[in-house]
Write a protein that holds these residues in place. Structure first.
Motif, PDB file in Angstrom:
ATOM      1  N   VAL A 144       0.776  -1.242  -0.088  1.00 30.79           N
ATOM      2  CA  VAL A 144       0.097   0.068   0.007  1.00 30.79           C
ATOM      3  C   VAL A 144       0.862   1.265  -0.068  1.00 30.79           C
ATOM      4  O   VAL A 144       0.281   2.419  -0.049  1.00 30.79           O
ATOM      5  N   LYS A 145       2.240   1.162  -0.099  1.00 30.78           N
ATOM      6  CA  LYS A 145       3.152   2.294  -0.006  1.00 30.78           C
ATOM      7  C   LYS A 145       2.975   3.253   0.974  1.00 30.78           C
ATOM      8  O   LYS A 145       3.301   4.418   0.998  1.00 30.78           O
ATOM      9  N   ARG A 146       2.483   2.843   2.021  1.00 30.17           N
ATOM     10  CA  ARG A 146       2.241   3.777   3.166  1.00 30.17           C
ATOM     11  C   ARG A 146       2.261   2.687   4.557  1.00 30.17           C
ATOM     12  O   ARG A 146       1.973   1.328   4.213  1.00 30.17           O
ATOM     13  N   PRO A 147       2.259   3.240   5.678  1.00 29.20           N
ATOM     14  CA  PRO A 147       2.287   2.128   6.934  1.00 29.20           C
ATOM     15  C   PRO A 147       0.721   1.264   6.765  1.00 29.20           C
ATOM     16  O   PRO A 147      -0.213   1.774   6.538  1.00 29.20           O
ATOM     17  N   GLY A 148       1.166   0.144   6.707  1.00 24.86           N
ATOM     18  CA  GLY A 148      -0.071  -0.940   6.338  1.00 24.86           C
ATOM     19  C   GLY A 148      -1.155  -0.648   7.505  1.00 24.86           C
ATOM     20  O   GLY A 148      -2.108  -0.769   7.307  1.00 24.86           O
ATOM     21  N   MET A 149      -0.791  -0.506   8.772  1.00 24.27           N
ATOM     22  CA  MET A 149      -1.764  -0.339   9.816  1.00 24.27           C
ATOM     23  C   MET A 149      -2.697   0.697   9.530  1.00 24.27           C
ATOM     24  O   MET A 149      -3.829   0.625   9.974  1.00 24.27           O
ATOM     25  N   GLU A 150      -2.191   1.742   8.780  1.00 25.10           N
ATOM     26  CA  GLU A 150      -3.089   2.966   8.740  1.00 25.10           C
ATOM     27  C   GLU A 150      -4.207   2.570   7.617  1.00 25.10           C
ATOM     28  O   GLU A 150      -5.222   2.791   7.865  1.00 25.10           O
ATOM     29  N   VAL A 151      -3.732   1.760   6.486  1.00 29.98           N
ATOM     30  CA  VAL A 151      -4.876   1.383   5.343  1.00 29.98           C
ATOM     31  C   VAL A 151      -5.697   0.289   6.187  1.00 29.98           C
ATOM     32  O   VAL A 151      -6.795   0.293   5.660  1.00 29.98           O
TER      33      VAL A 151
ATOM     34  N   VAL B 184      -0.296  -6.633   9.605  1.00 28.32           N
ATOM     35  CA  VAL B 184       0.855  -6.154   9.350  1.00 28.32           C
ATOM     36  C   VAL B 184       1.841  -6.917   9.842  1.00 28.32           C
ATOM     37  O   VAL B 184       2.057  -6.997  10.960  1.00 28.32           O
ATOM     38  N   TRP B 185       2.886  -7.200   9.141  1.00 34.38           N
ATOM     39  CA  TRP B 185       4.368  -7.777   9.717  1.00 34.38           C
ATOM     40  C   TRP B 185       5.421  -6.828   9.522  1.00 34.38           C
ATOM     41  O   TRP B 185       5.436  -6.084   8.708  1.00 34.38           O
ATOM     42  N   PRO B 186       6.074  -6.678  10.792  1.00 25.43           N
ATOM     43  CA  PRO B 186       7.148  -5.888  10.892  1.00 25.43           C
ATOM     44  C   PRO B 186       8.221  -5.611   9.630  1.00 25.43           C
ATOM     45  O   PRO B 186       8.571  -4.620   9.053  1.00 25.43           O
ATOM     46  N   ILE B 187       8.503  -6.942   9.147  1.00 25.65           N
ATOM     47  CA  ILE B 187       9.539  -7.051   8.189  1.00 25.65           C
ATOM     48  C   ILE B 187       9.003  -6.308   6.840  1.00 25.65           C
ATOM     49  O   ILE B 187       9.862  -6.015   5.894  1.00 25.65           O
ATOM     50  N   MET B 188       7.596  -6.177   6.511  1.00 26.40           N
ATOM     51  CA  MET B 188       6.785  -5.834   5.513  1.00 26.40           C
ATOM     52  C   MET B 188       5.740  -4.614   5.911  1.00 26.40           C
ATOM     53  O   MET B 188       4.800  -5.057   5.761  1.00 26.40           O
ATOM     54  N   PRO B 189       6.322  -3.511   6.322  1.00 23.15           N
ATOM     55  CA  PRO B 189       5.458  -2.738   7.158  1.00 23.15           C
ATOM     56  C   PRO B 189       4.539  -1.908   6.318  1.00 23.15           C
ATOM     57  O   PRO B 189       3.507  -1.412   6.555  1.00 23.15           O
ATOM     58  N   THR B 190       4.904  -1.952   4.846  1.00 23.43           N
ATOM     59  CA  THR B 190       3.709  -1.417   3.970  1.00 23.43           C
ATOM     60  C   THR B 190       2.776  -2.325   3.278  1.00 23.43           C
ATOM     61  O   THR B 190       2.123  -1.979   2.323  1.00 23.43           O
ATOM     62  N   TYR B 191       2.848  -3.483   3.662  1.00 29.02           N
ATOM     63  CA  TYR B 191       2.124  -4.714   3.055  1.00 29.02           C
ATOM     64  C   TYR B 191       0.881  -5.020   4.049  1.00 29.02           C
ATOM     65  O   TYR B 191       1.097  -4.966   5.175  1.00 29.02           O
ATOM     66  N   VAL B 192      -0.179  -5.157   3.675  1.00 30.96           N
ATOM     67  CA  VAL B 192      -1.378  -5.598   4.193  1.00 30.96           C
ATOM     68  C   VAL B 192      -1.746  -7.203   3.754  1.00 30.96           C
ATOM     69  O   VAL B 192      -1.546  -7.364   2.283  1.00 30.96           O
TER      70      VAL B 192
END
Length: 420
Positions: A348-355, A369-377
């Motif tokens: 999502v190209k931004r913090p995944g938790m936000e999305v 979200v996983w820490p190693i991939m913080p912009t992925y959901v």
């Protein structure tokens, strides 16, 4: 996408509403406390967060709206098959007595299917409990655990509970498979290696030959634990034949995913009798932990008799997944390639938790979200209608400006770790 199969399956899996109600009742009957869950709860109470993804436990969270699309827990929206619901209805009539029939029939059915000798299979209410037992019985302060990263957090949590060092080895950057050579090099004397195949959360496959290589080259005394919860969604060969070959391997299977029995609770642990006997080192109450309800056992055994169930559901899942990935590709959204499960990960190209929180404002619950991939959901594959709602909501959210986490409500989003 061809939705003909889905439409026919909806009709196929919705017969006899009275039996469906019996299935709901059996879910409650199947639930039971387990040592593994108690241990995990104890670990969670001692730590401020629930595993490496940093999800805070406790505190005030808003309930979801009743019409929220829930594609956060890797559940199967089709639910139990008709043969399973009919078996539940018949078995429930005998529910006033302890089960002396169905769990044995379930064990024999799965043993016969995979040509395993007596003593190589144990049945449980789901695979989360035996997974903890497999981990707890092989790791500890002097027996590290080696896992992939990202991977299902139950491995990480078990290491924390057992005070075992946990080596988190990044997945291959191209194929997102487990890097078994890096895992082998991580520690000279590990207690166990934990592999989820297909992997949760990426949905990607680690080839069987890689796992065979790890089993053959690992240090003596260690065990390879393979979680095949999502195996039926893929065309990958299972490693259950390694169990039959008496290798140092424990394999976990569940009926929660393709069989649609997440709430009914049925699963297996496969391994040499001496490896399964180690579970007793964790708790002498293992018999009670493994006391699957007669309705769950009957549903599982019956599901194995339907030769069309797995291939049909695999195709349904694949069609919906392909349709969703085509939408992402058409709109230039990046995602992890090679998913062969009922989930995928999108960047999502931004913090995944936000999305994730923004999607809740659109009444769509997606995964964590996983820490190693913080912009992925992570997103679970739902019904075609649910995924269309996901597409509309996702496209809207991705075209909205970034919003600070603090400005968004915390929702009680369900995920599979809650019931592990």
């Amino acid at each position: 996408m061809d939705l003909k199969n889905f439409a026919s399956a909806q009709q196929y899996f919705s017969r006899r509403s009275f039996v469906r109600n019996a299935g709901i009742a059996s879910a409650a009957a199947a639930a039971m406390p387990s040592f593994a869950k108690a241990m995990s709860q104890q670990a969670a109470a001692q730590a401020p967060v629930d595993g490496p993804n940093g999800r805070q436990r406790g505190g005030m969270r808003m309930p979801m709206a009743a019409d929220t699309v829930i594609i956060s827990s890797n559940e199967n929206p089709l639910g139990p098959a008709p043969v399973a619901l009919e078996a539940i209805s018949a078995a429930a009539k005998k529910g006033g007595r302890y089960d002396r029939e169905y769990s044995s029939a379930m064990t024999k059915a799965i043993s016969d299917q995979f040509q395993l000798k007596p003593g190589y299979v144990r049945v449980y209410p789901g695979s989360g409990g035996p997974l903890d037992l497999a981990l707890y019985s092989n790791i500890g302060p002097d027996k590290p655990l080696v896992v992939g990263d990202p991977s299902y957090e139950q491995g990480f949590r078990a290491a924390a509970t057992c005070k075992a060092k946990c080596h988190m080895i990044p997945l291959d950057k191209t194929t997102y498979k487990y890097d078994v050579k890096a895992m082998l090099a991580a520690d000279p004397k590990p207690g166990a290696y934990y592999i989820v195949n297909p992997n949760n959360p990426t949905g990607t496959i680690t080839p069987k030959e890689d796992i065979v290589w790890l089993v053959k080259n690992k240090p003596a005394g260690s065990v390879v634990i393979v979680d095949e919860a999502y195996h039926h969604f893929s065309n990958q060969d299972s490693v259950l034949d390694l169990v039959a070959q008496d290798q140092d391997i424990i394999v976990l299977r569940t009926f929660s995913k393709i069989y649609g029995m997440a709430g009914v609770r049925a699963g297996f642990a496969f391994g040499r009798p001496d490896l399964l006997a180690r579970f007793e080192n964790v708790t002498v109450n293992n018999r009670q932990i493994g006391s699957i309800s007669l309705t769950s056992a009957s549903a599982a055994a019956a599901s194995l008799t339907d030769p069309n169930l797995v291939p049909l559901r695999r195709k349904i899942n694949r069609d919906v997944l392909d349709d969703t990935l085509a939408f992402l590709q058409k709109n230039n959204y990046s995602f992890v390639p090679g998913a062969q499960a009922n989930m995928f990960m999108v960047d999502v190209k931004r913090p995944g938790m936000e999305v994730q929180k923004m999607m809740m404002t659109e009444k769509v619950a997606i995964g964590r979200v996983w820490p190693i991939m913080p912009t992925y959901v992570r997103v679970t594959v739902g019904t075609p209608d649910e995924m269309k709602k996901f597409q509309v909501a996702f496209h809207k959210v991705m075209n909205e400006p970034t919003v600070a986490h603090a400005m968004l409500h915390e929702y009680d989003i369900p995920h599979e770790l809650d019931r592990a």
